[in-house]
Design a protein around this motif. Structure first.
Motif, PDB file in Angstrom:
ATOM      1  N   VAL A 182      40.136  30.752  35.325  1.00 59.75           N
ATOM      2  CA  VAL A 182      40.134  32.186  35.010  1.00 59.75           C
ATOM      3  C   VAL A 182      40.563  32.916  36.275  1.00 59.75           C
ATOM      4  CG1 VAL A 182      38.806  34.172  34.227  1.00 59.75           C
ATOM      5  CG2 VAL A 182      38.248  31.890  33.354  1.00 59.75           C
ATOM      6  N   GLU A 183      41.821  33.326  36.303  1.00 58.18           N
ATOM      7  CA  GLU A 183      42.366  33.954  37.502  1.00 58.18           C
ATOM      8  C   GLU A 183      42.465  35.462  37.320  1.00 58.18           C
ATOM      9  OE1 GLU A 183      46.028  31.839  38.135  1.00 58.18           O
ATOM     10  OE2 GLU A 183      44.986  30.004  38.738  1.00 58.18           O
ATOM     11  N   GLY A 184      42.256  36.190  38.407  1.00 56.89           N
ATOM     12  CA  GLY A 184      42.413  37.643  38.389  1.00 56.89           C
ATOM     13  C   GLY A 184      41.106  38.410  38.336  1.00 56.89           C
ATOM     14  N   MET A 185      39.975  37.717  38.368  1.00 62.78           N
ATOM     15  CA  MET A 185      38.688  38.418  38.380  1.00 62.78           C
ATOM     16  C   MET A 185      38.408  38.956  39.778  1.00 62.78           C
ATOM     17  SD  MET A 185      36.166  36.103  36.016  1.00 62.78           S
ATOM     18  CE  MET A 185      36.281  34.618  37.037  1.00 62.78           C
ATOM     19  N   SER A 186      37.910  40.215  39.838  1.00 62.89           N
ATOM     20  CA  SER A 186      37.665  40.858  41.133  1.00 62.89           C
ATOM     21  C   SER A 186      36.215  41.187  41.388  1.00 62.89           C
ATOM     22  CB  SER A 186      38.474  42.155  41.227  1.00 62.89           C
ATOM     23  OG  SER A 186      39.819  41.940  40.889  1.00 62.89           O
ATOM     24  N   CYS A 187      35.407  41.307  40.352  1.00 62.45           N
ATOM     25  CA  CYS A 187      34.018  41.701  40.577  1.00 62.45           C
ATOM     26  C   CYS A 187      33.123  41.156  39.471  1.00 62.45           C
ATOM     27  CB  CYS A 187      33.887  43.229  40.673  1.00 62.45           C
ATOM     28  SG  CYS A 187      33.916  44.088  39.091  1.00 62.45           S
ATOM     29  N   GLY A 188      31.830  41.449  39.600  1.00 63.91           N
ATOM     30  CA  GLY A 188      30.879  40.946  38.619  1.00 63.91           C
ATOM     31  C   GLY A 188      31.115  41.497  37.227  1.00 63.91           C
ATOM     32  N   GLY A 189      31.738  42.675  37.146  1.00 61.63           N
ATOM     33  CA  GLY A 189      32.060  43.223  35.828  1.00 61.63           C
ATOM     34  C   GLY A 189      33.070  42.351  35.100  1.00 61.63           C
ATOM     35  N   CYS A 190      34.046  41.859  35.843  1.00 64.92           N
ATOM     36  CA  CYS A 190      35.026  40.933  35.258  1.00 64.92           C
ATOM     37  C   CYS A 190      34.305  39.693  34.737  1.00 64.92           C
ATOM     38  CB  CYS A 190      36.053  40.502  36.296  1.00 64.92           C
ATOM     39  SG  CYS A 190      37.050  41.817  37.015  1.00 64.92           S
ATOM     40  N   VAL A 191      33.387  39.175  35.520  1.00 63.31           N
ATOM     41  CA  VAL A 191      32.648  37.980  35.124  1.00 63.31           C
ATOM     42  C   VAL A 191      31.905  38.238  33.807  1.00 63.31           C
ATOM     43  CG1 VAL A 191      30.755  36.438  35.756  1.00 63.31           C
ATOM     44  CG2 VAL A 191      32.429  37.138  37.479  1.00 63.31           C
ATOM     45  N   ARG A 192      31.240  39.417  33.716  1.00 58.02           N
ATOM     46  CA  ARG A 192      30.520  39.747  32.475  1.00 58.02           C
ATOM     47  C   ARG A 192      31.481  39.867  31.305  1.00 58.02           C
ATOM     48  NH1 ARG A 192      27.280  42.425  36.069  1.00 58.02           N
ATOM     49  NH2 ARG A 192      28.511  44.336  36.034  1.00 58.02           N
ATOM     50  N   ASN A 193      32.632  40.508  31.544  1.00 63.70           N
ATOM     51  CA  ASN A 193      33.589  40.688  30.449  1.00 63.70           C
ATOM     52  C   ASN A 193      34.109  39.349  29.944  1.00 63.70           C
ATOM     53  OD1 ASN A 193      33.305  43.440  30.690  1.00 63.70           O
ATOM     54  ND2 ASN A 193      35.152  43.708  31.930  1.00 63.70           N
ATOM     55  N   VAL A 194      34.475  38.471  30.853  1.00 64.25           N
ATOM     56  CA  VAL A 194      34.995  37.163  30.448  1.00 64.25           C
ATOM     57  C   VAL A 194      33.901  36.354  29.740  1.00 64.25           C
ATOM     58  CG1 VAL A 194      35.895  34.955  31.298  1.00 64.25           C
ATOM     59  CG2 VAL A 194      36.773  37.108  32.228  1.00 64.25           C
ATOM     60  N   THR A 195      32.695  36.415  30.284  1.00 67.83           N
ATOM     61  CA  THR A 195      31.580  35.717  29.638  1.00 67.83           C
ATOM     62  C   THR A 195      31.415  36.212  28.203  1.00 67.83           C
ATOM     63  OG1 THR A 195      30.456  35.508  31.767  1.00 67.83           O
ATOM     64  CG2 THR A 195      29.111  35.203  29.801  1.00 67.83           C
ATOM     65  N   GLY A 196      31.500  37.535  28.033  1.00 68.04           N
ATOM     66  CA  GLY A 196      31.323  38.125  26.704  1.00 68.04           C
ATOM     67  C   GLY A 196      32.391  37.694  25.712  1.00 68.04           C
TER      68      GLY A 196
END
Ligand code: 9UX
Length: 69
Positions: free
Chosen positions: A8-22
């Motif tokens: 998973v490339e292009g994540m910058s912060c914990g919000g990205c992590v939550r979005n991808v997890t979701g």
């Protein structure tokens, strides 16, 4: 149940992590998803009868990130 690690490339912060997890957990057949910003990857437990890794990657791409093979 099967397990796969996808990029998973292009994540910058914990919000990205939550979005991808979701988006991963929203897919039918996905049991669990552990997304790591540091390793730019997601470890996914899934039912191979219901979903396959290409669909996991497509969902990540649909959320605006890159998930090359
Ligand atoms: Mo953080 Mo990610 O402000 O899509 S949520 S960069």
């Amino acid at each position: 149940m099967a397990e796969v690690t996808i990029k998973v490339e292009g994540m910058s912060c914990g919000g990205c992590v939550r979005n991808v997890t979701g988006v991963l957990k929203a897919l039918p057949g996905v049991e669990d998803a552990q997304v790591s910003l540091e390793s730019a990857s997601a470890q996914v437990r899934y039912d191979p009868a219901r979903v396959e890794p290409a669909q996991l990657r497509a969902a990540v791409e649909g959320a605006g990130f890159d998930s090359p093979v």
